[in-house]
Scaffold this motif. Structure first.
Motif, PDB file in Angstrom:
ATOM      1  N   GLY A 164      -4.155  14.652  19.546  1.00 37.48           N
ATOM      2  CA  GLY A 164      -4.138  13.774  20.710  1.00 37.48           C
ATOM      3  C   GLY A 164      -3.664  14.468  21.962  1.00 37.48           C
ATOM      4  N   THR A 165      -4.240  14.076  23.081  1.00 44.52           N
ATOM      5  CA  THR A 165      -3.770  14.526  24.390  1.00 44.52           C
ATOM      6  C   THR A 165      -3.635  13.303  25.293  1.00 44.52           C
ATOM      7  OG1 THR A 165      -6.028  14.922  25.162  1.00 44.52           O
ATOM      8  CG2 THR A 165      -4.855  16.793  24.213  1.00 44.52           C
ATOM      9  N   GLY A 166      -2.689  13.382  26.213  1.00 42.31           N
ATOM     10  CA  GLY A 166      -2.504  12.294  27.167  1.00 42.31           C
ATOM     11  C   GLY A 166      -1.624  11.175  26.671  1.00 42.31           C
ATOM     12  N   ILE A 167      -1.134  11.269  25.424  1.00 44.60           N
ATOM     13  CA  ILE A 167      -0.293  10.223  24.859  1.00 44.60           C
ATOM     14  C   ILE A 167       0.440  10.796  23.654  1.00 44.60           C
ATOM     15  CG2 ILE A 167      -2.011   9.322  23.242  1.00 44.60           C
ATOM     16  CD1 ILE A 167      -1.042   6.487  24.090  1.00 44.60           C
ATOM     17  N   ILE A 168       1.633  10.265  23.375  1.00 44.57           N
ATOM     18  CA  ILE A 168       2.384  10.715  22.201  1.00 44.57           C
ATOM     19  C   ILE A 168       1.957   9.865  21.013  1.00 44.57           C
ATOM     20  CG2 ILE A 168       4.672  10.981  21.186  1.00 44.57           C
ATOM     21  CD1 ILE A 168       5.754  11.337  24.022  1.00 44.57           C
ATOM     22  N   LEU A 169       1.274  10.494  20.064  1.00 40.71           N
ATOM     23  CA  LEU A 169       0.678   9.753  18.955  1.00 40.71           C
ATOM     24  C   LEU A 169       1.723   9.022  18.118  1.00 40.71           C
ATOM     25  CD1 LEU A 169      -2.083  12.168  17.640  1.00 40.71           C
ATOM     26  CD2 LEU A 169      -2.221  10.406  19.407  1.00 40.71           C
ATOM     27  N   MET A 170       2.840   9.656  17.851  1.00 41.07           N
ATOM     28  CA  MET A 170       3.795   9.120  16.892  1.00 41.07           C
ATOM     29  C   MET A 170       4.476   7.838  17.379  1.00 41.07           C
ATOM     30  SD  MET A 170       2.849  11.937  15.671  1.00 41.07           S
ATOM     31  CE  MET A 170       3.367  13.124  16.911  1.00 41.07           C
ATOM     32  N   ARG A 171       4.272   7.479  18.633  1.00 41.15           N
ATOM     33  CA  ARG A 171       4.840   6.237  19.148  1.00 41.15           C
ATOM     34  C   ARG A 171       3.850   5.084  19.070  1.00 41.15           C
ATOM     35  NH1 ARG A 171       7.787   8.366  24.735  1.00 41.15           N
ATOM     36  NH2 ARG A 171       9.332   9.722  23.728  1.00 41.15           N
TER      37      ARG A 171
ATOM     38  N   SER B  58       6.627   4.947  10.805  1.00 43.85           N
ATOM     39  CA  SER B  58       6.129   5.811   9.721  1.00 43.85           C
ATOM     40  C   SER B  58       5.722   5.082   8.453  1.00 43.85           C
ATOM     41  CB  SER B  58       7.148   6.906   9.372  1.00 43.85           C
ATOM     42  OG  SER B  58       7.390   7.722  10.486  1.00 43.85           O
ATOM     43  N   SER B  59       5.696   3.760   8.481  1.00 43.58           N
ATOM     44  CA  SER B  59       5.177   3.051   7.313  1.00 43.58           C
ATOM     45  C   SER B  59       3.667   3.258   7.241  1.00 43.58           C
ATOM     46  CB  SER B  59       5.512   1.570   7.388  1.00 43.58           C
ATOM     47  OG  SER B  59       4.868   0.965   8.485  1.00 43.58           O
ATOM     48  N   THR B  60       3.151   3.294   6.024  1.00 44.10           N
ATOM     49  CA  THR B  60       1.732   3.576   5.819  1.00 44.10           C
ATOM     50  C   THR B  60       1.063   2.498   4.985  1.00 44.10           C
ATOM     51  OG1 THR B  60       2.235   4.923   3.875  1.00 44.10           O
ATOM     52  CG2 THR B  60       2.099   6.072   5.984  1.00 44.10           C
ATOM     53  N   ASP B  61      -0.248   2.463   5.088  1.00 44.25           N
ATOM     54  CA  ASP B  61      -1.039   1.510   4.331  1.00 44.25           C
ATOM     55  C   ASP B  61      -2.397   2.153   4.064  1.00 44.25           C
ATOM     56  OD1 ASP B  61      -2.429  -1.820   4.855  1.00 44.25           O
ATOM     57  OD2 ASP B  61      -1.711  -0.846   3.031  1.00 44.25           O
ATOM     58  N   TYR B  62      -2.973   1.830   2.903  1.00 44.92           N
ATOM     59  CA  TYR B  62      -4.221   2.455   2.503  1.00 44.92           C
ATOM     60  C   TYR B  62      -5.219   1.420   1.985  1.00 44.92           C
ATOM     61  CZ  TYR B  62      -1.472   6.749   2.566  1.00 44.92           C
ATOM     62  OH  TYR B  62      -0.676   7.795   2.947  1.00 44.92           O
ATOM     63  N   ALA B  63      -6.485   1.723   2.154  1.00 48.17           N
ATOM     64  CA  ALA B  63      -7.517   0.928   1.497  1.00 48.17           C
ATOM     65  C   ALA B  63      -7.396   1.145  -0.007  1.00 48.17           C
ATOM     66  CB  ALA B  63      -8.897   1.348   1.985  1.00 48.17           C
ATOM     67  N   ASP B  64      -7.708   0.123  -0.778  1.00 46.40           N
ATOM     68  CA  ASP B  64      -7.590   0.241  -2.233  1.00 46.40           C
ATOM     69  C   ASP B  64      -8.434   1.390  -2.774  1.00 46.40           C
ATOM     70  OD1 ASP B  64      -7.408  -3.360  -2.868  1.00 46.40           O
ATOM     71  OD2 ASP B  64      -5.866  -1.894  -2.341  1.00 46.40           O
TER      72      ASP B  64
ATOM     73  N   GLU C 129       2.412  14.889  12.638  1.00 52.95           N
ATOM     74  CA  GLU C 129       3.249  16.045  12.950  1.00 52.95           C
ATOM     75  C   GLU C 129       3.584  15.991  14.435  1.00 52.95           C
ATOM     76  OE1 GLU C 129       1.643  19.805  11.824  1.00 52.95           O
ATOM     77  OE2 GLU C 129       3.327  20.939  12.636  1.00 52.95           O
ATOM     78  N   ARG C 130       4.829  15.691  14.703  1.00 57.42           N
ATOM     79  CA  ARG C 130       5.268  15.483  16.080  1.00 57.42           C
ATOM     80  C   ARG C 130       5.045  16.709  16.952  1.00 57.42           C
ATOM     81  NH1 ARG C 130       8.612  11.861  18.423  1.00 57.42           N
ATOM     82  NH2 ARG C 130       9.037  10.933  16.394  1.00 57.42           N
ATOM     83  N   ALA C 131       5.392  17.882  16.438  1.00 60.35           N
ATOM     84  CA  ALA C 131       5.319  19.106  17.241  1.00 60.35           C
ATOM     85  C   ALA C 131       3.899  19.396  17.720  1.00 60.35           C
ATOM     86  CB  ALA C 131       5.852  20.288  16.442  1.00 60.35           C
ATOM     87  N   LYS C 132       2.915  19.003  16.927  1.00 59.87           N
ATOM     88  CA  LYS C 132       1.521  19.270  17.289  1.00 59.87           C
ATOM     89  C   LYS C 132       0.816  18.027  17.820  1.00 59.87           C
ATOM     90  CE  LYS C 132       0.821  23.163  14.142  1.00 59.87           C
ATOM     91  NZ  LYS C 132      -0.035  23.742  13.076  1.00 59.87           N
ATOM     92  N   ASN C 133       1.559  16.902  17.873  1.00 65.04           N
ATOM     93  CA  ASN C 133       0.956  15.642  18.334  1.00 65.04           C
ATOM     94  C   ASN C 133      -0.363  15.381  17.610  1.00 65.04           C
ATOM     95  OD1 ASN C 133       1.393  13.354  19.997  1.00 65.04           O
ATOM     96  ND2 ASN C 133      -0.158  14.076  21.448  1.00 65.04           N
ATOM     97  N   THR C 134      -0.277  15.476  16.295  1.00 68.58           N
ATOM     98  CA  THR C 134      -1.480  15.417  15.471  1.00 68.58           C
ATOM     99  C   THR C 134      -1.259  14.508  14.277  1.00 68.58           C
ATOM    100  OG1 THR C 134      -2.162  17.648  16.129  1.00 68.58           O
ATOM    101  CG2 THR C 134      -3.075  16.797  14.073  1.00 68.58           C
ATOM    102  N   MET C 135      -2.298  13.795  13.913  1.00 66.65           N
ATOM    103  CA  MET C 135      -2.297  12.982  12.699  1.00 66.65           C
ATOM    104  C   MET C 135      -3.227  13.638  11.691  1.00 66.65           C
ATOM    105  SD  MET C 135      -3.408   8.971  12.213  1.00 66.65           S
ATOM    106  CE  MET C 135      -5.096   9.232  12.768  1.00 66.65           C
ATOM    107  N   TYR C 136      -2.872  13.524  10.414  1.00 64.18           N
ATOM    108  CA  TYR C 136      -3.658  14.148   9.362  1.00 64.18           C
ATOM    109  C   TYR C 136      -4.099  13.114   8.327  1.00 64.18           C
ATOM    110  CZ  TYR C 136      -1.449  18.357  11.221  1.00 64.18           C
ATOM    111  OH  TYR C 136      -0.998  19.353  12.049  1.00 64.18           O
ATOM    112  N   LEU C 137      -5.147  13.478   7.612  1.00 60.72           N
ATOM    113  CA  LEU C 137      -5.547  12.730   6.430  1.00 60.72           C
ATOM    114  C   LEU C 137      -5.845  13.751   5.341  1.00 60.72           C
ATOM    115  CD1 LEU C 137      -6.102   9.857   5.309  1.00 60.72           C
ATOM    116  CD2 LEU C 137      -8.534  10.306   5.766  1.00 60.72           C
ATOM    117  N   GLN C 138      -4.940  13.851   4.379  1.00 61.73           N
ATOM    118  CA  GLN C 138      -5.154  14.724   3.228  1.00 61.73           C
ATOM    119  C   GLN C 138      -5.952  13.948   2.210  1.00 61.73           C
ATOM    120  OE1 GLN C 138      -4.294  18.002   2.641  1.00 61.73           O
ATOM    121  NE2 GLN C 138      -5.458  17.787   0.743  1.00 61.73           N
ATOM    122  N   MET C 139      -7.091  14.481   1.842  1.00 68.17           N
ATOM    123  CA  MET C 139      -7.993  13.796   0.916  1.00 68.17           C
ATOM    124  C   MET C 139      -8.159  14.641  -0.336  1.00 68.17           C
ATOM    125  SD  MET C 139     -10.872  12.397   3.597  1.00 68.17           S
ATOM    126  CE  MET C 139     -11.544  14.022   3.909  1.00 68.17           C
ATOM    127  N   ASP C 140      -7.697  14.134  -1.449  1.00 72.09           N
ATOM    128  CA  ASP C 140      -7.781  14.828  -2.730  1.00 72.09           C
ATOM    129  C   ASP C 140      -8.672  14.047  -3.691  1.00 72.09           C
ATOM    130  OD1 ASP C 140      -4.297  15.449  -2.278  1.00 72.09           O
ATOM    131  OD2 ASP C 140      -5.931  16.861  -1.951  1.00 72.09           O
TER     132      ASP C 140
END
Length: 114
Positions: free
Chosen positions: A24-31, A55-61, A72-83
């Motif tokens: 993200g740019t132009g905004i702080i994602l974690m807020r 930081s609470s999370t929710d997922y589709a079944d 990740e606050r330092a990188k202003n980035t959200m991730y999705l780890q898919m296994d």
């Protein structure tokens, strides 16, 4: 100006893993309320996972136990780890930000072969 840029998509065999990023740019994602959605060919866009400012999370079944959303606050980035990916996980994955207005990224293609 708020901008979201996804990356990390690709072609993977069933059972494999991918990690998507939403920078993200132009905004702080974690807020903000953040989420991942996906859209398979010929289908409507559907919810995959979300994370709230506390930081609470929710997922589709369909992805519980296989996907993990994080930030990740330092990188202003959200991730999705898919296994343990399945062919039905194929689609374009979008990140979404809700901050008064709703913002979407451009999407990244995920293709899972059987």
């Amino acid at each position: 100006q708020v901008q979201l840029v996804e990356s990390g998509g690709g072609l993977v065999q069933a059972g494999g893993s991918l990690r998507l990023s939403c920078a993200g740019t132009g905004i702080i994602l974690m807020r903000q309320y953040m989420a991942w959605y996906r859209q398979a060919p010929g289908k409507q866009r559907e919810f995959v996972a979300r994370v709230s400012p506390n930081s609470s999370t929710d997922y589709a079944d369909s992805v519980k136990g296989r996907f993990t959303i994080s930030t990740e606050r330092a990188k202003n980035t959200m991730y999705l780890q898919m296994d343990n990916l399945k062919p039905e996980d194929t689609g374009v994955y979008y990140c979404k930000l809700v901050a008064g207005y709703t913002y979407w990224g451009q999407g990244t293609q995920v293709t899972v072969s059987s």
